[in-house]
Design a protein around this motif. Sequence first.
Motif, PDB file in Angstrom:
ATOM      1  N   ALA A   1       0.835  -1.153   0.064  1.00 12.75           N
ATOM      2  CA  ALA A   1      -0.017   0.030  -0.149  1.00 12.75           C
ATOM      3  C   ALA A   1       0.918   1.097   0.039  1.00 12.75           C
ATOM      4  N   PRO A   2       0.300   2.302  -0.651  1.00 10.08           N
ATOM      5  CA  PRO A   2      -0.799   2.510  -1.451  1.00 10.08           C
ATOM      6  C   PRO A   2      -0.716   1.609  -2.792  1.00 10.08           C
ATOM      7  N   PHE A   3      -1.852   1.549  -3.498  1.00  8.04           N
ATOM      8  CA  PHE A   3      -1.692   0.922  -4.612  1.00  8.04           C
ATOM      9  C   PHE A   3      -2.591   1.706  -5.652  1.00  8.04           C
ATOM     10  N   VAL A   4      -2.325   1.730  -6.862  1.00  6.76           N
ATOM     11  CA  VAL A   4      -3.017   2.664  -7.957  1.00  6.76           C
ATOM     12  C   VAL A   4      -3.365   1.578  -9.049  1.00  6.76           C
ATOM     13  N   PHE A   5      -4.381   2.083  -9.730  1.00  4.80           N
ATOM     14  CA  PHE A   5      -4.919   1.348 -10.668  1.00  4.80           C
ATOM     15  C   PHE A   5      -3.985   0.867 -12.040  1.00  4.80           C
ATOM     16  N   LEU A   6      -3.091   1.715 -12.118  1.00  2.73           N
ATOM     17  CA  LEU A   6      -2.067   1.240 -13.096  1.00  2.73           C
ATOM     18  C   LEU A   6      -1.302   0.133 -12.871  1.00  2.73           C
ATOM     19  N   GLU A   7      -1.359  -0.151 -11.598  1.00  2.00           N
ATOM     20  CA  GLU A   7      -0.210  -1.100 -11.100  1.00  2.00           C
ATOM     21  C   GLU A   7      -0.800  -2.648 -11.739  1.00  2.00           C
ATOM     22  N   TYR A   8      -2.198  -2.697 -12.009  1.00  2.00           N
ATOM     23  CA  TYR A   8      -2.724  -3.876 -12.531  1.00  2.00           C
ATOM     24  C   TYR A   8      -2.018  -4.321 -13.731  1.00  2.00           C
ATOM     25  N   PHE A   9      -1.477  -3.425 -14.386  1.00  2.00           N
ATOM     26  CA  PHE A   9      -0.974  -3.523 -15.906  1.00  2.00           C
ATOM     27  C   PHE A   9       0.407  -3.849 -15.967  1.00  2.00           C
ATOM     28  N   THR A  10       1.195  -3.800 -14.806  1.00  2.00           N
ATOM     29  CA  THR A  10       2.612  -4.071 -14.525  1.00  2.00           C
ATOM     30  C   THR A  10       2.902  -5.443 -14.062  1.00  2.00           C
ATOM     31  N   SER A  11       3.993  -6.056 -14.365  1.00  2.73           N
ATOM     32  CA  SER A  11       4.588  -7.205 -13.922  1.00  2.73           C
ATOM     33  C   SER A  11       6.145  -7.338 -13.650  1.00  2.73           C
ATOM     34  N   GLY A  12       6.406  -8.226 -12.781  1.00  3.95           N
ATOM     35  CA  GLY A  12       7.795  -8.145 -12.423  1.00  3.95           C
ATOM     36  C   GLY A  12       8.609  -8.448 -13.602  1.00  3.95           C
ATOM     37  N   ASP A  13       8.172  -9.137 -14.630  1.00  3.17           N
ATOM     38  CA  ASP A  13       9.028  -9.519 -15.746  1.00  3.17           C
ATOM     39  C   ASP A  13       9.277  -8.057 -16.671  1.00  3.17           C
ATOM     40  N   ASP A  14       8.423  -6.898 -16.419  1.00  4.04           N
ATOM     41  CA  ASP A  14       8.922  -5.757 -17.054  1.00  4.04           C
ATOM     42  C   ASP A  14      10.281  -5.221 -17.009  1.00  4.04           C
ATOM     43  N   TYR A  15      10.690  -5.401 -15.332  1.00  2.37           N
ATOM     44  CA  TYR A  15      11.853  -4.729 -15.163  1.00  2.37           C
ATOM     45  C   TYR A  15      12.965  -5.726 -15.332  1.00  2.37           C
ATOM     46  N   TYR A  16      12.900  -6.971 -15.790  1.00  3.57           N
ATOM     47  CA  TYR A  16      13.902  -7.740 -16.114  1.00  3.57           C
ATOM     48  C   TYR A  16      13.899  -8.153 -17.544  1.00  3.57           C
ATOM     49  N   ASN A  17      13.288  -7.379 -18.615  1.00  2.41           N
ATOM     50  CA  ASN A  17      13.403  -7.587 -19.723  1.00  2.41           C
ATOM     51  C   ASN A  17      13.723  -6.178 -20.454  1.00  2.41           C
ATOM     52  N   ASP A  18      14.121  -6.154 -21.789  1.00  8.89           N
ATOM     53  CA  ASP A  18      14.264  -4.898 -22.434  1.00  8.89           C
ATOM     54  C   ASP A  18      13.388  -4.078 -22.520  1.00  8.89           C
ATOM     55  N   PRO A  19      13.332  -2.776 -22.142  1.00  9.78           N
ATOM     56  CA  PRO A  19      12.255  -1.653 -22.110  1.00  9.78           C
ATOM     57  C   PRO A  19      11.246  -1.705 -23.205  1.00  9.78           C
ATOM     58  N   TYR A  20      11.854  -1.963 -24.431  1.00  6.23           N
ATOM     59  CA  TYR A  20      10.724  -1.999 -25.482  1.00  6.23           C
ATOM     60  C   TYR A  20       9.937  -3.190 -25.460  1.00  6.23           C
ATOM     61  N   TYR A  21      10.497  -4.290 -25.311  1.00 12.46           N
ATOM     62  CA  TYR A  21       9.829  -5.527 -24.925  1.00 12.46           C
ATOM     63  C   TYR A  21       8.649  -5.268 -23.884  1.00 12.46           C
ATOM     64  N   ALA A  22       9.176  -4.757 -22.617  1.00 11.04           N
ATOM     65  CA  ALA A  22       8.187  -4.759 -21.665  1.00 11.04           C
ATOM     66  C   ALA A  22       7.050  -3.668 -21.849  1.00 11.04           C
ATOM     67  N   THR A  23       7.668  -2.574 -22.586  1.00 11.08           N
ATOM     68  CA  THR A  23       6.334  -1.528 -23.375  1.00 11.08           C
ATOM     69  C   THR A  23       5.423  -2.335 -24.095  1.00 11.08           C
ATOM     70  N   PHE A  24       5.840  -2.863 -24.961  1.00  9.42           N
ATOM     71  CA  PHE A  24       4.978  -3.610 -25.730  1.00  9.42           C
ATOM     72  C   PHE A  24       3.985  -4.550 -25.073  1.00  9.42           C
ATOM     73  N   ASN A  25       4.470  -5.253 -24.079  1.00  2.00           N
ATOM     74  CA  ASN A  25       3.676  -6.260 -23.206  1.00  2.00           C
ATOM     75  C   ASN A  25       2.527  -5.437 -22.541  1.00  2.00           C
ATOM     76  N   ARG A  26       3.179  -4.292 -21.917  1.00  2.00           N
ATOM     77  CA  ARG A  26       2.102  -3.253 -21.066  1.00  2.00           C
ATOM     78  C   ARG A  26       1.045  -2.928 -22.013  1.00  2.00           C
ATOM     79  N   ILE A  27       1.309  -2.510 -23.208  1.00  4.04           N
ATOM     80  CA  ILE A  27       0.140  -1.855 -24.077  1.00  4.04           C
ATOM     81  C   ILE A  27      -0.542  -3.136 -24.375  1.00  4.04           C
ATOM     82  N   LEU A  28      -0.222  -4.381 -24.516  1.00 10.29           N
ATOM     83  CA  LEU A  28      -0.996  -5.373 -24.754  1.00 10.29           C
ATOM     84  C   LEU A  28      -2.004  -5.695 -23.713  1.00 10.29           C
ATOM     85  N   ARG A  29      -1.502  -5.717 -22.509  1.00  7.05           N
ATOM     86  CA  ARG A  29      -2.635  -5.655 -21.209  1.00  7.05           C
ATOM     87  C   ARG A  29      -3.381  -4.689 -21.390  1.00  7.05           C
TER      88      ARG A  29
END
Length: 414
Positions: free
Chosen positions: A186-214
């Motif tokens: 806490a606190p927790f905001v709505f946009l955190e639903y669309f993030t994943s631990g993988d986002d910070y361990y992968n290339d930022p372009y690939y992570a951004t693509f996955n977030r847009i897919l979500r």
Amino acid sequence: TEVRDRVLIGCNISCSDDMSELLTSFLRGDAILLADGHPQGIIISAKNWTIRTVSEPDSEKVIQGPHEGFNESIMTNLSLIRRKITSPQLKYEFFTVGRKSQTLICMCYMEGLADEPILSEMRRRIDHVSIDCIIDTEYIEEIIKDGRYSPFKTTGSTQRPDVAAAKLMEGRIVLIINGSPVALTAPFVFLEYFTSGDDYYNDPYYATFNRILRFIGFFFTISLPAVYIALITHHIQMLPIHFLIAAAGSRQGMPFSSLAETLILILIFEMVREGSARIPSSIGTAFSIVGGIVLGEAAVSAHFVSLPVIIIVAFSGITGLIIPQLKGPVLVLRLGLLFLAASMGLFGYFIGIMMLIFTVCSLESFGIPYNSLTVRNLRQIFSDTVIRNAWPNMKERPVVSRTKDIHRQGDESL
């Protein structure tokens, strides 16, 4: 004191003259040493409970990054966090909650990063918990969260120590409950639903693509059935003539309306999903695949449902699996928008979307707006929201902490 300091050897030895504390420690597995004529008892840590080994949680698997997760031991979980953050600013505060269960809860935060009003509010809510027994994190979550009747959660949850450590470094609070492998954030905001631990361990372009897919998946999963029913029921003139002819041909001889077909298929999909989640994993995948194929083919062959409805509901269900944390809200929104679209067409659908936006904008999480972009200025809007920027460009902490120490890398004077 003489016995404690000179005779006994152990890591966790303390004295107490409080009989309730001595009894609670005894019931938790500690040994109690009492001496005739002395008002105090010695509490000796002697617990040797069998606990589950540290392993990666099934619900938060990652391809890259740490493959470890919390278990049911609060001390093990705290040590996993301490391994990630060795700073003396990491603080632990312990509470005992549950009139009968006497469950141990630890509030973790970074001193100097966590906002003091949020810490005070968290302490107040924990102190006001009045329930007989705390078995799991969900008990505490439903009691302390904002928006009690909202389908959206206002506290996050994770089973990964690396995620918990990252939240702490953003100035958030992490609650660890003894007996549960799930930690609250806490606190927790709505946009955190669309993030994943993988986002910070992968290339930022690939992570951004996955977030847009979500984000796209969330829109499709709540909107496709409603939009289809609105068009096929109220706005036939908006459909291409070839699609209209194909849809009319597929509906010949159907005993149910389009709305009834959609509702039946949504319920069947949810039953198959729930059944595959409850049965052993070795046959769960086969059950879901065979169940979906057999039921869908049989329904079309028997002229119970039309083929377009099966395609719409199946695609809507698959896109919903992209964001598993939104499973509950997605089901509520999908059905709500479906009924609004069936009764008022696209006008009802847009009314539902406006109600969704209003709900998200009206919620708060410990005083932080639920629709917060988690940024301090316009320069940081696309730093870690829809777009996951490269680490050298994410110089400031999210706004959720309200901390004065906003710089997490680089020169703090900049």
